[in-house]
Design an enzyme around this catalytic site. Structure first.
Site, mmCIF file in Angstrom:
data_model
loop_
_atom_site.group_PDB
_atom_site.id
_atom_site.type_symbol
_atom_site.label_atom_id
_atom_site.label_comp_id
_atom_site.label_asym_id
_atom_site.label_seq_id
_atom_site.Cartn_x
_atom_site.Cartn_y
_atom_site.Cartn_z
ATOM 1 N N LYS A 134 0.842 -1.196 0.000
ATOM 2 C CA LYS A 134 0.000 0.000 0.000
ATOM 3 C C LYS A 134 0.877 1.246 0.000
ATOM 4 O O LYS A 134 1.878 1.327 0.729
ATOM 5 C CB LYS A 134 -0.902 -0.008 1.240
ATOM 6 C CG LYS A 134 -1.901 1.142 1.306
ATOM 7 C CD LYS A 134 -2.832 0.961 2.506
ATOM 8 C CE LYS A 134 -3.847 2.082 2.598
ATOM 9 N NZ LYS A 134 -4.778 1.871 3.741
ATOM 10 N N SER A 156 -9.388 2.231 2.775
ATOM 11 C CA SER A 156 -8.469 2.939 1.908
ATOM 12 C C SER A 156 -7.436 2.050 1.219
ATOM 13 O O SER A 156 -6.666 2.523 0.372
ATOM 14 C CB SER A 156 -7.726 4.017 2.719
ATOM 15 O OG SER A 156 -6.988 3.404 3.786
ATOM 16 N N SER A 174 -10.233 -0.099 6.816
ATOM 17 C CA SER A 174 -9.501 -0.017 5.556
ATOM 18 C C SER A 174 -8.866 -1.305 5.080
ATOM 19 O O SER A 174 -8.380 -1.372 3.954
ATOM 20 C CB SER A 174 -8.410 1.062 5.654
ATOM 21 O OG SER A 174 -8.991 2.329 5.774
#
Length: 434
Positions: free
Chosen positions: A81, A151, A175
């Protein structure tokens, strides 16, 4: 040949099967990387999972694995990420301020994977600073035009579409778990601070947690070994497990698809010999969403102060957090006190249960990429700092709907083992389509 790995798809098995194939010299790491690159060339334009890719770096890493000792994750393609620092790759946080900015080394969680022989594929798309619900460009590979969640949008989508075997995400609210549910893969939010957050963008010191995605729950157990999680008693069968079932504290937000997924999970558990009954809510549990909101509001003010002052055009969310009316100190203290008491109460409640069954998301992935979906079912568990494993047990048409297994703090291995028993077979990579 290891299970899940075939000559036609050397990169599409589980992380464990890929590592076995490389260790046994069934395939070279370069063969795995070349096969993966072909998959990325075919699917990334549709999915948009990656913020950064460099095929030459992928090939170079794989060649180094072939030339050296073969660790437990030898040749396994891992996506990171883009709020987690990664050597040789920019960490942009989906922010104009950090576009093209390289860090001097790996975050601790990435460093550990490299030590084990993993090959870092690239950096995955996220919302700005992993904090907003304004979606990046990433599509849900099960149905393009629908959000993959956030996210950790790109991480979940990359694993679901076969462009990585493992991916790292983060969770401050929902997330990691929500995107796992939307994208039909396994998601694991570990016990808070069990994986070092050094080198990852900070939002909330109380809640930020490094998370993981995989297409097989068994890969999580090997990650638990890699990061040296505490040993605990793990189930060998579902028979005899005591499962507490709850849709609180946001049961009114559950879609029919989520309710159906919970009913299916309960039926599978009961048929396997587990006891499933309603979970008595510990004291203060229903106050956790509000406590979570206040804690994120206060900790976000300190985390994003420099970004708001130094980033023209930053998402209005951050300006609202930093420059909005501050909370009363008594309200902030109430939030921390509520969380502390609820954690202790949950520990006591779990004296009577092995695990909790709860929704991973309010429903299937919504249409549109503007918003990453509702994290209502995640925030309480995040604030409790307990381990959560999302299991892709159900589909509503083409869109997945997951359920979560929750354990007490530091009993991650129990939740992982139960997830593997609940859904033993790996999920297949999805070819994206409209």
């Amino acid at each position: 040949m290891p299970d899940g790995v075939t000559a036609a798809s050397p990169s599409q098995g589980t992380a464990f099967s890929i590592a076995q194939a490389v260790q046994w010299c069934t395939f070279s790491a370069r063969t795995v990387a070349a096969d993966l690159q072909a998959i990325i060339d075919e699917r990334e334009e549709l999915v948009g999972a990656f913020a950064y890719l460099d095929p030459a770096q992928l090939a170079t890493q794989a060649a180094a694995i072939d030339a050296g000792p073969k660790g437990p994750f030898a040749g396994v393609p891992v996506a990171i990420k883009d709020v987690i620092q990664t050597l040789g790759m920019p960490t942009a946080h989906n922010s104009a301020r950090y576009r093209g900015v390289y860090s001097g080394g790996d975050a601790a969680c990435v460093d550990r994977l490299r030590q084990a022989g993993a090959v870092i594929v690239g950096k995955t798309e996220t919302t700005e600073f992993a904090a907003t619900q304004s979606g990046p460009r990433t599509n849900n590979p099960h149905k393009l035009g629908h959000t993959p969640g956030g996210s950790s949008s790109g991480s979940a989508a990359a694993v679901a579409s076969g462009m990585a075997a493992i991916a790292l995400g983060t969770q401050t609210g929902g997330s990691t778990i929500r995107p796992a549910s939307y994208c039909g893969v396994f998601g694991w939010k570990p016990t808070w601070n069990s994986v070092s957050r050094e080198g990852a963008k900070m939002y909330s010191a109380t809640c930020d947690t490094i998370g993981f995605y995989a297409r097989d729950a068994g890969d999580f157990m090997r990650l638990a070994d890699l990061y040296e999680f505490e040993p605990c008693e793990v189930p060998k069968t579902l028979k005899g497990l005591r499962i507490g079932m709850t849709m609180a504290p946001c049961e009114d937000r559950a879609s029919p698809e989520t309710t159906e997924a919970m009913e299916i999970a309960a039926a599978v558990l009961r048929e396997a010999g587990a006891t499933v009954e309603g979970l008595p809510l510990p004291e203060g549990f229903r106050d956790l969403p509000e406590a979570h909101r206040r804690i994120l509001w206060r900790e976000g003010r300190s985390a994003f102060l420099n970004e708001v002052r130094g980033t023209p055009g930053i998402d209005p969310f951050f300006s609202e957090v930093v420059d909005g009316e501050p909370l009363d100190p008594a309200d902030i203290r109430w939030a921390y006190r509520t969380a502390d008491r609820a954690r202790a109460a949950f520990d006591e409640t779990m004296d009577d249960f092995d695990l909790v069954l709860t929704p991973s998301a309010t429903g299937p992935a919504p249409e549109g990429l503007e918003n990453t979906g509702d994290p209502s079912f995640n925030s309480a568990w995040t604030l409790l700092q307990v381990p959560v494993v999302s299991v892709p047990l159900h589909k509503a048409g083409r869109l997945p709907v997951g359920v979560s297994l929750v354990a007490r703090r530091y009993e991650d291995r129990r939740a992982i083992a139960a997830a593997k028993l609940l859904l033993p077979d790996p999920v297949a990579p999805v070819v994206p389509e409209y």
